[in-house]
Design a protein around this motif. Structure first.
Motif, short mmCIF file in Angstrom:
data_model
loop_
_atom_site.label_atom_id
_atom_site.label_comp_id
_atom_site.label_asym_id
_atom_site.label_seq_id
_atom_site.Cartn_x
_atom_site.Cartn_y
_atom_site.Cartn_z
N GLU A 286 0.79 -1.22 -0.13
CA GLU A 286 0.23 0.03 -0.16
C GLU A 286 0.93 1.29 -0.17
N ARG A 287 1.97 1.22 0.76
CA ARG A 287 2.73 2.43 1.13
C ARG A 287 3.42 2.75 -0.34
N LEU A 288 3.75 1.68 -1.19
CA LEU A 288 4.54 1.67 -2.48
C LEU A 288 3.63 1.80 -3.65
N GLY A 289 2.40 1.41 -3.54
CA GLY A 289 1.53 1.71 -4.57
C GLY A 289 1.55 0.22 -5.42
N LEU A 290 2.03 -0.90 -4.82
CA LEU A 290 2.14 -2.21 -5.44
C LEU A 290 0.89 -2.89 -5.50
N ASP A 291 0.75 -3.63 -6.57
CA ASP A 291 -0.56 -4.56 -6.58
C ASP A 291 -0.73 -5.48 -5.36
N GLN A 292 -1.79 -5.57 -4.81
CA GLN A 292 -1.82 -6.60 -3.38
C GLN A 292 -2.67 -7.88 -4.05
N ASP A 293 -1.67 -8.75 -4.29
CA ASP A 293 -2.21 -9.94 -4.76
C ASP A 293 -1.30 -11.19 -4.35
N ASP A 294 -1.24 -12.31 -4.86
CA ASP A 294 -0.42 -13.13 -4.31
C ASP A 294 0.87 -13.63 -5.19
N SER A 295 1.21 -12.41 -5.80
CA SER A 295 2.59 -12.45 -6.44
C SER A 295 3.69 -12.51 -5.22
N PRO A 296 4.74 -13.36 -5.57
CA PRO A 296 5.90 -13.14 -4.57
C PRO A 296 6.73 -12.07 -4.91
N LEU A 297 6.80 -11.16 -3.70
CA LEU A 297 7.42 -9.83 -3.81
C LEU A 297 9.03 -10.30 -3.19
N PHE A 298 9.80 -9.66 -4.30
CA PHE A 298 11.22 -9.93 -4.22
C PHE A 298 11.67 -8.31 -3.90
N CYS A 299 12.75 -8.29 -2.88
CA CYS A 299 13.47 -7.07 -2.65
C CYS A 299 14.63 -7.04 -2.72
N VAL A 300 15.46 -5.77 -3.07
CA VAL A 300 16.64 -5.72 -3.14
C VAL A 300 17.07 -4.51 -2.28
N ILE A 301 17.92 -4.40 -1.51
CA ILE A 301 18.56 -3.52 -0.67
C ILE A 301 20.22 -3.47 -0.85
N THR A 302 20.44 -2.50 -1.71
CA THR A 302 22.07 -2.58 -2.17
C THR A 302 22.58 -1.26 -2.55
N ARG A 303 24.02 -1.33 -2.56
CA ARG A 303 24.70 -0.14 -3.11
C ARG A 303 24.60 -0.39 -4.66
N LEU A 304 24.54 0.43 -5.46
CA LEU A 304 24.69 -0.01 -7.02
C LEU A 304 26.13 -0.03 -7.32
N THR A 305 26.69 -1.14 -7.18
CA THR A 305 27.94 -1.25 -7.58
C THR A 305 28.08 -2.49 -8.45
N TRP A 306 29.45 -2.63 -8.95
CA TRP A 306 29.59 -3.98 -9.72
C TRP A 306 29.73 -5.22 -8.55
N GLN A 307 30.32 -5.02 -7.53
CA GLN A 307 30.46 -5.98 -6.50
C GLN A 307 29.22 -6.59 -6.29
N LYS A 308 28.21 -5.58 -5.92
CA LYS A 308 26.86 -6.08 -5.47
C LYS A 308 25.94 -6.69 -6.50
N GLY A 309 26.36 -6.68 -7.79
CA GLY A 309 25.60 -7.35 -8.79
C GLY A 309 24.41 -6.51 -9.35
N ALA A 310 24.51 -5.32 -9.17
CA ALA A 310 23.23 -4.22 -9.36
C ALA A 310 22.91 -4.55 -10.93
N ASP A 311 24.09 -4.65 -11.77
CA ASP A 311 23.65 -4.97 -13.20
C ASP A 311 22.91 -6.46 -13.50
N LEU A 312 23.35 -7.25 -12.75
CA LEU A 312 22.66 -8.48 -12.75
C LEU A 312 21.20 -8.47 -12.48
N ILE A 313 20.70 -7.78 -11.70
CA ILE A 313 19.56 -7.25 -11.26
C ILE A 313 18.60 -6.97 -12.41
#
Length: 487
Positions: A286-313
């Motif tokens: 609700e806070r983020l405006g996402l659909d509320q259904d039975d979808s699996p919700l993935f999250c990412v908490i990261t620094r946007l760097t090559w080490q953290k694989g931000a490009d892979l995401i």
């Protein structure tokens, strides 16, 4: 049990100043070590931000002429019970910006002098400069404190035992050789078996060379950095010192990270009341405006760097959406990648949300509200994000490297049959392998029996500091008898 005195030397410490996991470790260890008879005092730069958070400080020593100005050693206690020494050198630390970077995001031009001063004062304290305080052990953290073992080893007279913990080998602190005299390092130390590193002064290299023991923040990372791929040019030295190298996995503060009592959550829950977790997912969506259904919700908490694989995401996002998933990204770092993530959220309303910038609050909300957390790091000394996920029943999906491999049990057939799985691992660290891991995770999500068991396993795992602190205390005690007190 003989009591031990440890001087912990670091450039940051939670809750006073933090840019990453180093601060959490430095701030958590003192209380965790106390039951084992280890008394820790932390030597920290008196940054402007730190001084603003302390109410009462006391001058212990005056330190004239310290790398361009007069300084003082202050004693203070934080509300959390931390016992502190503060290096109050206004010409080095009383300035805006962060601990290492100015407001424009550039390295402070005098970082060599700033952190050499921290190490030098640590060495002086180790030698007994302050009456009534002489530590058994000086424990230096990362390159910012890397010269402390060197100053002590190169000085005359007795000295305490030294330990260096490497939190990330990629950050090494390399500075021009012309600073050798200014940094009060003897000419004889500027050799490959000393502080010299490819023609420069290597702060971390110096610590690795001179410390009595070296630790890293996970056993797997301790092995990985001995190979050329992750040795960052120091693998030869690390292999030469392999007998003195070990890894101890980081822990987390179980009081601050507790879904049963966390005041930030929409509804508290525990391993035995996982049905209450759904309220947090609903609140997050609700806070983020996402659909509320039975979808699996993935999250990412990261620094946007090559080490953290931000490009892979980014490469995996189309597949994640096609497979029926949703995504929340909390990220900061590369401005161009921030813009890409923001545009993704704009193009996929209800399916992707993006929260840019650093926040202490949001990781709690994501760990409690998302179903799974993606951590596709190319290398990871330890990582704390996956531990937060485990603690909150947010299934970690991690690359099989470093501390991620040491803290997450892959949901392979054997682990599922034995009922011990806590997450999903993948290797090699590629976008294709990440997509396969996302498929496996969604398949498990559709199997409530396995999913709930994995959540409970993670939430009841040993994630705190007690076992880790015992390992540090054991390490200290093996060293002090060897030294016979001050060396």
């Amino acid at each position: 049990m003989m009591s031990l005195s440890v001087l912990s030397v670091a450039s940051e410490c939670f809750p006073l100043i933090k840019t990453g996991g180093l601060a959490d470790v430095v701030g958590a260890l003192p209380a965790a070590l106390a039951p084992y008879g280890v008394a820790v005092r932390i030597l920290l730069p008196a940054y402007r931000q730190v001084m603003a958070k302390l109410v009462q400080v006391e001058e212990c020593l005056r330190l004239p002429g310290l790398f361009g100005g007069d300084a003082r050693l202050l004693a203070a206690s934080a509300d959390t019970g931390l016992s502190l020494f503060l290096l109050d050198a206004p010409h080095l630390f009383d300035r805006p910006g962060g601990p290492y970077l100015d407001a424009a995001g550039l390295d402070w031009a005098d970082n060599a002098q700033r952190f050499a001063s921290l190490s030098l004062v640590a060495a002086w304290l180790g030698q007994g400069l302050l009456p009534g305080f002489r530590p058994d052990i000086v424990h230096a953290h990362d390159w910012q404190a890397g010269l402390a073992p060197a100053y002590l080893a190169l000085a005359d007279g007795n000295r305490p035992v030294t330990v260096l913990t490497v939190h990330n080998l990629a950050f090494q602190g390399q500075f021009p050789a012309r600073l050798l005299d200014e940094l009060r390092l003897p000419r004889r130390a500027f050799v490959p078996d000393g502080v010299e590193y490819y023609g420069q002064i290597g702060f971390l290299k110096a610590g690795l060379n001179y410390a009595d023991r070296i630790t890293t923040v996970s056993p797997s990372y301790a092995r990985e950095i001995r190979a050329p791929e992750l040795g960052m040019g120091l693998d030869g030295l690390l292999n030469a010192r392999a007998a003195r190298l070990s890894g101890i996995v980081n822990g987390i503060d179980l009081g601050r990270w507790n879904p049963a009592t966390d005041p930030l959550l929409a509804k508290n829950y525990a391993a035995g009341s996982l049905e209450d977790r759904a309220a947090n997912k609903a609140a997050l969506c609700e806070r983020l405006g996402l659909d509320q259904d039975d979808s699996p919700l993935f999250c990412v908490i990261t620094r946007l760097t090559w080490q953290k694989g931000a490009d892979l995401i980014l490469e995996a996002v189309p597949h994640l959406l096609e497979a029926g998933g949703q995504l929340v990204v909390q990220a900061a770092g590369d401005v161009q990648q921030e813009a890409v993530y923001a545009r993704l959220a704009e193009r996929h309303p209800g399916r992707i949300a993006c929260v840019l910038g650093y926040s202490e609050e949001f990781p709690h909300l994501l760990a409690a509200g998302a179903d799974a957390i993606l951590v596709p790091s190319r290398y990871e000394p330890c990582g704390l994000i996956q531990l937060y996920g485990l603690r909150y029943g947010c299934i970690p999906v991690v690359s099989r490297v470093g501390g991620l491999a040491d803290t997450v049990i892959d949901a392979n057939d054997a682990a599922l049959a034995a009922g011990v799985a806590t997450g999903v691992q993948f290797f090699p660290v590629t976008a294709e392998a990440l997509r396969d891991a996302i498929n496996r995770t969604i398949d498990l999500y559709r199997q409530p029996g396995h999913w709930r068991k994995m959540q409970r396993n993670g939430m009841t795992s040993e994630l705190g500091w007690e076992v880790r602190a015992e390992a540090y205390a054991s390490l200290y005690r093996t060293l002090v008898p060897e030294s016979g007190a001050a060396r």
